[in-house]
Enzyme design. Structure first.
Site: not given
Ligand code: IVH
Length: 696
Positions: A42-43, A46, A91-92, A130, A187, A435, A456
């Protein structure tokens, strides 16, 4: 004669040296923050960092936004600028079925969409974690991070670049082979240990009275707060981490960009460009391997240093992904498969106090039943008085309960805006709820304890086991299984019951052969003849171990003398300090404990008693002291105890009979009076010297 070497190359120019340093520092930061494999101390890091900082200060025109020194900077914002995503952030679909069928359903849908029959080979997937954080889009142009944006509504997010630059796991600059335009998606999250220490710091700030500070409910919440923090200096103090899991806009292959066939290949490439990709990410063939992944990650979930709320499955082939396409805003080629939530909201119906086997009192919130972490929870620990107060949990409150793995459920926080009733603050009872003996909290300890150890109900088994221990009164063969059986069957409630056992009572017990019953009765008979140290140790008085028990026996000779000794007298025993003295006194002050001792004697438990040890001459015998003012180290009570333990007396007012006035700061009338009467005035140091001096 040495001649200067005219042909030596001059050192690098400042610009060259700065470029060198930046490259080195980027590489070391990646080794350290992403790979966890630092290659220099680390030093040394730095030193390089400071050299670069100095050069940048001397040559401001050569400053660069991708410099490792440029992670924190910039002014606080009034609001974030909007960012329109070049490629929408989707979203998924979430598979809410937390059982294995969640993975099966997804595979079945994919196969159907692709027109695969029973005989066709399994579809290849990528299985990922996830992460429970916030989605982020990182935009790099010419290899330099130019923008970081939140997902927002998927079309438009917020520009949080200043804050994201502070995350050391996110590269500010990419290697040469990275495409001209690259958007990395992933993420941003907070590790659990970072979350804990952040909250600890927040609590300290609140305790110091800093305005506007609060603690965070969970790591996700804390991460979201940090990302959307308008002041980058504050954001920099909130430790965030990042995992990449996909891309947005990327220079197309036709324009010289990368050409990936699979999602897995894409992730490996992101990794090679310096982005953190979770090590658990793997390819999986068909539903069975997805199910295995879901199960395996579910088991290991609590050992991860960060929260996950499920796993994500993605079709690996990018060509198949294209073929599958989207339904509304969700891709058909990906799904999130959840785990049972580890946090839920519920209400507190009561706050009970439970007594543990060793007498520890624990406040427990009784909850409206709630399904969390895979089980129905009705109790959550509040740990101890301070914790219960800190969280300020009250009856009727709406709270967040967390249950992670095998850990006992706990109340994470109270939703104060949902508090309707005017319930009082929780206070710990001063008597044991089982008790009725006194409950005490010793100085420097977090827990209250019941002092009715021998009587007790909650401590019964522990008390009997301890008494029967080989180094205590020793009842051979009376171990935890047998104690468990005797107490659960109701034949033994307190210690004296042991000596009232007969063959008939024992014969009624399961798995108790005649021979074992005989043996136990013989062992009990034998244990009746014991020694005072063993008996004293066997009583299980808090802080009285074997050595202290021996000292007590030697000093007092007789049990009654120990039982009736004042704290001051107990303090005369070598090895006994104020906490031990108080503990012994409190123990024998409980009528029930005394009763048990009497009954044991009545049952025939006996030992040879002796005479008290010859008193060492007392250094302060016959001397009267008055203590006044604030002493530098001892409290007034402590000073009094010490004087008495050394044979002296302590009086409340100064008279001609007073031998010494011990004066501290802000000593008032008593000091003046001593001077009037010509009484010797000494300070604490002189008193301490007298305590240790041999008796005159
Ligand atoms: S894929 C088209 N992979 O879960 C695919 N999402 O709706 C887009 N998330 O808001 C997402 N881990 O923030 C993907 N390994 C992962 C994930 C992930 C977390 C979150 C992401 C998204 C929500 C899914």
């Amino acid at each position: 004669m040495a001649t200067p070497d005219l042909f030596a190359s001059p050192g690098p120019s400042p610009a060259e040296r700065m470029a060198q340093l930046r490259t080195q520092l980027h590489r070391h930061a990646h080794l350290y923050y992403v790979l966890d494999e630092p290659s220099i101390p680390d030093a040394e890091y730095d030193r390089l960092f400071q050299e670069l900082q100095a050069l940048e200060a001397a040559h401001p025109e050569l400053a660069s936004p991708d410099s490792p020194t440029a992670r924190v900077g910039g002014k606080a914002l009034d609001q974030f600028a909007s960012v329109r995503h070049a490629v929408p952030m989707l979203s998924i679909r979430t598979e809410t079925d937390t059982e294995a069928s969640g993975a099966q359903n997804f595979d079945t849908r994919v196969r159907k969409e692709l027109g695969l029959g029973e005989g066709d080979p399994p579809v290849e997937y990528v299985a990922e974690l996830k992460f429970d954080g916030l989605a982020l889009n990182l935009r790099y142009e010419q290899g330099v991070l130019v923008q970081a944006a939140t997902r927002g509504d998927g079309e438009t997010g917020e520009d949080v670049t200043q804050n994201i630059r502070t995350i050391r796991q996110i590269p500010l600059r990419l290697p040469e082979d990275a495409p001209r335009v690259l958007e990395v998606r992933g993420e941003v999250y907070m590790r659990r240990d970072d979350f804990e220490s952040l909250n600890e710091r927040q609590r300290e700030k609140i305790a110091r009275g800093v305005k506007g500070e609060k603690t965070f409910v969970n790591p996700r919440n804390a991460a979201a707060g940090a990302v959307r923090q308008l002041d980058p200096a504050i954001a920099a103090q909130r430790p965030l981490s990042f995992f990449a899991y996909g891309v947005g806009e990327v220079t197309p292959a036709e324009a010289g960009g990368p050409d990936f066939d699979t999602h897995f290949q894409l992730l490996l490439t992101l990794k090679s460009w310096g982005f953190p990709v979770a090590a658990q990410t793997q390819t999986a063939q068909g539903a069975s391997e997805l199910i295995a992944f879901h199960e395996q990650m579910g088991r290991g979930r609590d050992q991860l240093p960060y929260d996950i709320d499920g796993v994500v499955y993605k079709v690996n082939s990018l060509a198949l992904q294209k073929k599958l396409g989207f339904v509304t805003r969700e891709p058909r080629w990906a799904v999130a498969h959840k785990y049972p939530a580890q946090e839920q909201m519920t209400t507190v119906q009561a706050i009970d106090v439970q007594v543990g086997r060793t007498g520890k009192l624990t406040p427990v919130a009784k909850l409206a039943p709630v399904f969390v972490g895979g089980v129905t929870v009705t109790n959550a620990t509040l740990h101890n008085e301070d914790e219960a107060r800190r969280k300020d949990v009250r009856i009727g409150d709406t709270v967040i309960v967390r249950r992670a793995g095998d850990v006992i459920p706990e109340v994470v926080s109270v939703l104060l805006d949902k508090r309707t009733q005017d319930a009082p603050q929780f206070t710990m009872p001063r008597t044991c709820p089982v008790c009725g003996s006194a409950a005490v909290r010793e100085e420097g300890e977090a827990d209250y304890r019941c002092t009715g150890g021998l009587f007790c109900g909650a401590q019964r088994k522990e008390a009997i086991l301890h008494f029967a221990h080989r180094r205590a009164v020793e009842v051979e063969g009376l171990g935890d299984k047998l104690v468990e059986q005797l107490v659960d069957a109701g034949v033994v409630r307190t210690l004296p019951d042991l000596y009232k056992l007969g063959l008939t009572a024992l014969a009624g017990l399961e798995r108790m052969a005649d021979k074992s019953a005989q043996n136990l009765l013989q062992a009990l008979e034998k244990s009746k003849s014991t020694t005072l140290p063993r008996f004293l140790f066997g009583l299980g008085i808090r802080h009285v171990g074997e050595a202290t028990a021996k000292e007590l026996a030697r000093h007092f000779g007789k049990l009654d003398a120990v039982m009736d000794a004042s704290e001051a007298q107990l303090l005369e025993v070598s090895d006994v300090g104020p906490i031990v003295a108080q503990s012994i006194r409190t123990f024998f002050d409980q009528p029930h404990n005394r009763e048990v001792v009497e009954q044991l004697r009545a049952c025939g438990v006996n030992w040879p008693e002796g005479e008290p040890a010859a008193r060492a001459p007392q250094p302060l015998s016959g001397k009267t002291f008055v203590i006044t003012g604030t002493l530098p180290t001892l409290s007034r009570d402590e000073a009094k105890d010490r004087v008495e333990a050394a044979g002296g007396k302590v009086a409340g007012s100064v008279s001609k009979k007073t031998d010494y006035v011990v004066a501290g700061t802000e000593a008032g009338r008593k000091l003046t009076r001593a001077q009037e009467l010509g009484v010797a005035v000494i300070d604490e140091a002189a008193l301490l010297a007298m305590l240790t001096a041999p008796a005159a």
